[in-house]
Write a protein that holds these residues in place. Structure first.
Motif, mmCIF file in Angstrom:
data_model
loop_
_atom_site.group_PDB
_atom_site.id
_atom_site.type_symbol
_atom_site.label_atom_id
_atom_site.label_comp_id
_atom_site.label_asym_id
_atom_site.label_seq_id
_atom_site.Cartn_x
_atom_site.Cartn_y
_atom_site.Cartn_z
ATOM 1 N N VAL A 8 35.759 45.475 47.563
ATOM 2 C CA VAL A 8 35.599 45.339 46.117
ATOM 3 C C VAL A 8 36.925 44.933 45.515
ATOM 4 N N ASP A 9 36.893 43.980 44.621
ATOM 5 C CA ASP A 9 38.126 43.483 44.000
ATOM 6 C C ASP A 9 37.821 43.090 42.557
ATOM 7 N N MET A 10 38.592 43.642 41.647
ATOM 8 C CA MET A 10 38.377 43.333 40.237
ATOM 9 C C MET A 10 38.781 41.887 39.951
ATOM 10 N N ASP A 11 38.145 41.301 38.960
ATOM 11 C CA ASP A 11 38.453 39.924 38.585
ATOM 12 C C ASP A 11 39.597 39.899 37.585
ATOM 13 N N ALA A 12 40.615 39.115 37.895
ATOM 14 C CA ALA A 12 41.788 38.952 37.009
ATOM 15 C C ALA A 12 42.139 40.279 36.336
ATOM 16 N N PHE A 13 42.377 41.287 37.159
ATOM 17 C CA PHE A 13 42.358 42.674 36.699
ATOM 18 C C PHE A 13 43.119 42.940 35.393
ATOM 19 N N TYR A 14 44.440 42.792 35.400
ATOM 20 C CA TYR A 14 45.203 43.146 34.196
ATOM 21 C C TYR A 14 44.726 42.311 32.995
ATOM 22 N N ALA A 15 44.485 41.038 33.256
ATOM 23 C CA ALA A 15 44.097 40.136 32.168
ATOM 24 C C ALA A 15 42.738 40.538 31.597
ATOM 25 N N VAL A 42 54.643 35.885 36.959
ATOM 26 C CA VAL A 42 53.286 36.131 36.486
ATOM 27 C C VAL A 42 52.685 37.238 37.348
ATOM 28 N N ALA A 43 52.225 38.310 36.734
ATOM 29 C CA ALA A 43 51.509 39.340 37.499
ATOM 30 C C ALA A 43 50.099 38.844 37.775
ATOM 31 N N THR A 44 49.433 38.447 36.715
ATOM 32 C CA THR A 44 48.139 37.788 36.890
ATOM 33 C C THR A 44 47.844 37.001 35.625
ATOM 34 N N CYS A 45 46.769 36.242 35.673
ATOM 35 C CA CYS A 45 46.395 35.476 34.483
ATOM 36 C C CYS A 45 44.889 35.314 34.443
ATOM 37 N N SER A 46 44.381 35.002 33.268
ATOM 38 C CA SER A 46 42.939 34.830 33.106
ATOM 39 C C SER A 46 42.487 33.564 33.843
ATOM 40 N N TYR A 47 41.188 33.480 34.069
ATOM 41 C CA TYR A 47 40.667 32.300 34.765
ATOM 42 C C TYR A 47 40.923 31.031 33.955
ATOM 43 N N GLU A 48 40.958 31.174 32.635
ATOM 44 C CA GLU A 48 41.270 30.010 31.780
ATOM 45 C C GLU A 48 42.680 29.503 32.087
ATOM 46 N N ALA A 49 43.617 30.425 32.298
ATOM 47 C CA ALA A 49 44.993 30.013 32.613
ATOM 48 C C ALA A 49 45.073 29.409 34.013
ATOM 49 N N ARG A 50 44.207 29.872 34.894
ATOM 50 C CA ARG A 50 44.234 29.346 36.267
ATOM 51 C C ARG A 50 43.869 27.865 36.299
ATOM 52 N N LYS A 51 43.083 27.443 35.295
ATOM 53 C CA LYS A 51 42.730 26.015 35.226
ATOM 54 C C LYS A 51 43.963 25.142 35.065
ATOM 55 N N ARG A 55 49.417 30.879 38.570
ATOM 56 C CA ARG A 55 49.005 31.796 39.632
ATOM 57 C C ARG A 55 49.840 33.069 39.633
ATOM 58 N N SER A 56 49.292 34.141 40.221
ATOM 59 C CA SER A 56 50.048 35.384 40.424
ATOM 60 C C SER A 56 51.304 35.090 41.230
ATOM 61 N N GLY A 57 52.385 35.737 40.839
ATOM 62 C CA GLY A 57 53.620 35.596 41.608
ATOM 63 C C GLY A 57 54.464 34.390 41.217
ATOM 64 N N MET A 58 53.887 33.508 40.413
ATOM 65 C CA MET A 58 54.606 32.294 40.005
ATOM 66 C C MET A 58 55.721 32.649 39.024
ATOM 67 N N LEU A 103 45.588 48.723 43.095
ATOM 68 C CA LEU A 103 44.952 49.382 41.965
ATOM 69 C C LEU A 103 43.516 48.915 41.807
ATOM 70 N N ASP A 104 43.281 47.655 42.100
ATOM 71 C CA ASP A 104 41.979 47.068 41.768
ATOM 72 C C ASP A 104 41.169 46.655 42.988
ATOM 73 N N GLU A 105 41.507 47.203 44.132
ATOM 74 C CA GLU A 105 40.906 46.656 45.344
ATOM 75 C C GLU A 105 40.762 47.722 46.422
ATOM 76 N N LYS A 157 32.827 34.146 45.829
ATOM 77 C CA LYS A 157 32.085 33.796 44.605
ATOM 78 C C LYS A 157 32.773 34.311 43.341
ATOM 79 N N LYS A 158 34.064 34.558 43.416
ATOM 80 C CA LYS A 158 34.802 35.063 42.260
ATOM 81 C C LYS A 158 34.698 34.115 41.088
ATOM 82 N N PRO A 159 34.689 34.570 39.828
ATOM 83 C CA PRO A 159 34.585 35.967 39.391
ATOM 84 C C PRO A 159 33.148 36.466 39.334
HETATM 85 N N1 DCP Z 1 49.445 41.607 40.773
HETATM 86 C C1 DCP Z 1 50.816 41.493 40.517
HETATM 87 N N2 DCP Z 1 51.571 40.575 41.213
HETATM 88 C C2 DCP Z 1 51.000 39.783 42.159
HETATM 89 C C3 DCP Z 1 49.621 39.909 42.430
HETATM 90 C C4 DCP Z 1 48.876 40.823 41.706
HETATM 91 O O1 DCP Z 1 51.348 42.215 39.683
HETATM 92 N N3 DCP Z 1 51.728 38.894 42.818
HETATM 93 C C5 DCP Z 1 48.656 42.570 39.976
HETATM 94 C C6 DCP Z 1 47.998 41.900 38.796
HETATM 95 C C7 DCP Z 1 46.561 41.771 39.164
HETATM 96 C C8 DCP Z 1 46.338 42.909 40.127
HETATM 97 O O2 DCP Z 1 47.600 43.127 40.756
HETATM 98 O O3 DCP Z 1 45.714 41.836 38.031
HETATM 99 C C9 DCP Z 1 45.284 42.594 41.158
HETATM 100 O O4 DCP Z 1 45.683 41.515 41.976
HETATM 101 P P1 DCP Z 1 44.657 40.444 42.515
HETATM 102 O O5 DCP Z 1 45.359 39.660 43.545
HETATM 103 O O6 DCP Z 1 43.369 41.088 42.869
HETATM 104 O O7 DCP Z 1 44.447 39.468 41.271
HETATM 105 P P2 DCP Z 1 43.500 39.592 40.040
HETATM 106 O O8 DCP Z 1 42.628 40.783 40.100
HETATM 107 O O9 DCP Z 1 44.336 39.492 38.818
HETATM 108 O O10 DCP Z 1 42.629 38.284 40.120
HETATM 109 P P3 DCP Z 1 41.422 37.943 41.116
HETATM 110 O O11 DCP Z 1 40.249 37.732 40.218
HETATM 111 O O12 DCP Z 1 41.824 36.670 41.795
HETATM 112 O O13 DCP Z 1 41.273 39.095 42.051
#
Ligand code: DCP
Ligand code: MG
Length: 405
Positions: A8-15, A42-51, A55-58, A103-105, A157-159
Motif C-alpha cells: 500500500v502506498d499513498m498517492d503524492a502523500f504530503y501534497a 522537493v520532498a514530493t509534488c502533486s500529479y499536476e506538478a509532475r506533468k 520529481r521527489s528529490g529534485m 510514513l505512507d507505505e 495504476k497510480k494514483p
Molecule cells: N519523500 C521525501 N523525499 C523523497 C521521497 C519522498 O521527503 N525523496 C516524502 C514525501 C512523500 C512521501 O515521502 O509524500 C512518500 O514518498 P513516495 O515516494 O511514496 O511519494 P508520494 O507518496 O509523494 O507520491 P507517489 O504517488 O508517487 O507515491
C-alpha cells in the motif's frame, strides 16, 4: 498462492494532505519541500506538478525552472506523522504481519486473511474505502505473490490504483521489456553500469545473467533472481517503532450502553490480539483499552502486563480497565498491546512465579467461550480461527450486539 502480499502506498502523500486541508490548492501544481529561494529539494509534488517534470528529490531550483508557476510549500511533518499512525492502524487490521517502509507505505502479509486473490481484492477495496472515509486521501494498492511484485503492482495504476500480479510469470511478462530501473533494487549507479554494458531491459538481464553478476557482484545475483520473478522474502515487521503495538477494535453499527456486552466483546478482542502477537513472535508489556463514546470523544486507559501470551491475561486486564471508565454509550471499543519486543525478557520476574500453567489458561479460555456461547447462542467451539478474520470478528460482534441478553 503460497503467500499473498499487499503493498500500500499513498498517492503524492504530503501534497495530497495539503490539498485535502486547503481546497484552493487542489488541481494545481503543488510542490512540497524547500522554497525556491532556499537551498533544498522537493520532498514530493502533486500529479499536476509532475506533468512539468518535477520529481521527489529534485533540487528545488531545478523544480522552479521547470515549474515557475507552481505553489511551493514547506512540509508539516507532525501532521503527516499523525495521519501515518492512523494509516498504519487501518492497514494492520487486515494483515497478519505488516512492514512499514515509510510514513505512507507498507507491505502487508494478507495470506491468512485473504485466502484467495478475490479475498485480497476485497481487503484492498476496504482499505481504500476506509482511507478515503477516515482520512480523505487516496492510496494505491498492489497485490502479488511476492514483495517485489506487490510493490511493482502498486505503482502500476497510480494514483488511486489497484493492480494484481498473481504469479511470477505475470510479473516477468509485465516488466520484461522495461528499463532495468523497473526492478527497484537497481539504483541509479547500478543502472548506469548495466546500461554502459548494453544491458538496458529486464530481458537483457535475463539473457546475460553472468555479465550482470560480473558487473554488480552479490547485488547482481539478487537482481537476476528478481528479473526471473523469484522473491521469497517474508513480510517482517522490522521497524521497532512500528512493531510496537498490535491492536484490534470494532465500531458498532449502533451505540452500545450494555457494559456486560462490552465486557464479553473483550474476550474476542483479546483472543485476536494474542493470536496475532504469537504469529509474529511478539510479546507485549502493556495493554491499552480504547473507547470512543457516542459523542466521538475517545479515551484510552493503559496498564502494564507481564505476559500477553495468554488471551485470558489480556482479557482480564482489559476488563479491569473497562470497569473503571465512565459508563456512557460506546461506538467503538478496542484493545492493543504495546511495548512489544521480539523476544520475551529472559529474566524471571517476581510475577512469573504466580503465572498459571498453560493448561489452566486453556481451561479458562474454554470456560469464557462457553459463557459467550450460552449468552449469545453462538457456537465458538472449532470455529475459533474464523474469529481472527476481521470480517468475521465484526459480524460476530454485531450478532452479539443484536442478540445480547
Ligand atoms: N519523500 C521525501 N523525499 C523523497 C521521497 C519522498 O521527503 N525523496 C516524502 C514525501 C512523500 C512521501 O515521502 O509524500 C512518500 O514518498 P513516495 O515516494 O511514496 O511519494 P508520494 O507518496 O509523494 O507520491 P507517489 O504517488 O508517487 O507515491
Ligand atoms: Mg506514496
Amino acid at each position: 498462492m503460497k503467500q499473498i502480499i499487499m503493498h500500500v502506498d499513498m498517492d503524492a502523500f504530503y501534497a495530497s494532505v495539503e490539498m485535502r486541508d486547503n481546497p484552493s490548492l487542489r488541481g494545481k501544481p503543488l510542490i512540497i519541500g524547500s522554497m525556491p529561494h532556499e537551498r533544498g529539494v522537493v520532498a514530493t509534488c502533486s500529479y499536476e506538478a509532475r506533468k512539468f517534470g518535477v520529481r521527489s528529490g529534485m533540487n528545488i531550483k531545478e523544480a522552479y525552472r521547470l515549474c515557475p508557476r507552481g505553489i511551493y510549500m514547506h512540509p508539516h511533518f507532525d501532521k503527516y506523522k499523525a495521519i501515518s499512525r492512523h494509516l498504519h492502524e487501518i492497514w494492520n487490521t487486515y494483515a497478519s504481519a505488516s512492514q512499514a517502509i515509510a510514513l505512507d507505505e507498507a507491505y502487508l502479509d494478507v495470506t491468512e486473511q485473504a485466502k484467495t486473490l478475490e479475498g485480497a481484492r476485497q481487503i484492498a477495496h476496504v482499505i481504500k474505502r476506509r482511507t478515503m472515509e477516515e482520512l480523505g486521501l487516496t492510496c494505491s494498492v498492489g497485490v502479488a505473490y511476492s514483495k517485489t511484485a506487490a510493490k511493482t503492482a502498486s505503482e502500476e495504476k497510480k494514483p488511486n490504483g489497484y493492480f494484481e500480479i498473481p504469479e511470477a510469470e505475470d510479473f516477468v511478462n509485465l516488466i520484461i521489456d522495461r528499463d532495468v530501473r523497473v526492478l527497484y533494487t537497481v539504483g541509479a549507479k547500478s543502472a548506469e553500469k548495466l546500461h554502459a554494458a548494453g544491458i538496458h531491459t529486464v530481458r537483457d538481464i535475463r539473457e546475460n545473467p553472468e555479465e550482470v553478476v560480473r558487473l554488480l557482484g552479490k547485488q547482481g545475483r539478487w537482481i537476476v533472481q528478481i528479473a526471473n520473478g523469484i522473491d521469497d522474502r517474508k513480510v517482517v515487521p522490522y521497524r521497532p517503532e512500528e512493531a510496537k503495538s498490535i491492536g484490534r477494535e470494532v465500531t458498532f453499527q449502533k451505540d452500545v450502553s450494555n457494559y456486560e456486552l462490552l465486557n464479553d466483546i473483550l474476550v474476542l478482542l483479546a483472543l485476536c490480539i494474542v493470536n496475532r502477537a504469537k504469529r509474529v513472535g511478539l510479546h507485549g508489556k502493556g495493554i491499552t483499552l480504547k473507547l470512543t463514546y457516542a459523542d466521538m470523544k475517545s479515551i484510552s486507559r493503559s496498564r502494564p502486563v507481564f505476559s500477553t501470551d495468554s488471551a485470558v491475561t489480556v482479557y482480564r486486564e482489559a476488563a479491569a480497565l473497562l470497569e473503571n471508565v465512565d459508563k456512557r454509550p460506546v461506538r467503538l471499543i478496542g484493545i492493543s498491546v504495546h511495548n512489544l519486543s521480539q523476544e520475551r525478557d529472559a529474566q524471571l520476574s517476581f510475577e512469573n512465579f504466580f503465572e498459571e500453567t498453560p493448561d489452566v489458561r486453556e481451561k479458562e479460555i474454554t470456560s469464557l467461550l462457553n459463557g459467550l456461547s450460552r449468552r449469545y447462542r453462538l457456537d465458538f467451539a472449532g470455529n475459533l480461527d474464523k474469529i481472527y478474520r476481521v470480517e468475521t470478528l465484526h459480524r460476530t460482534v454485531e450478532y452479539m450486539r443484536t442478540h445480547s441478553p
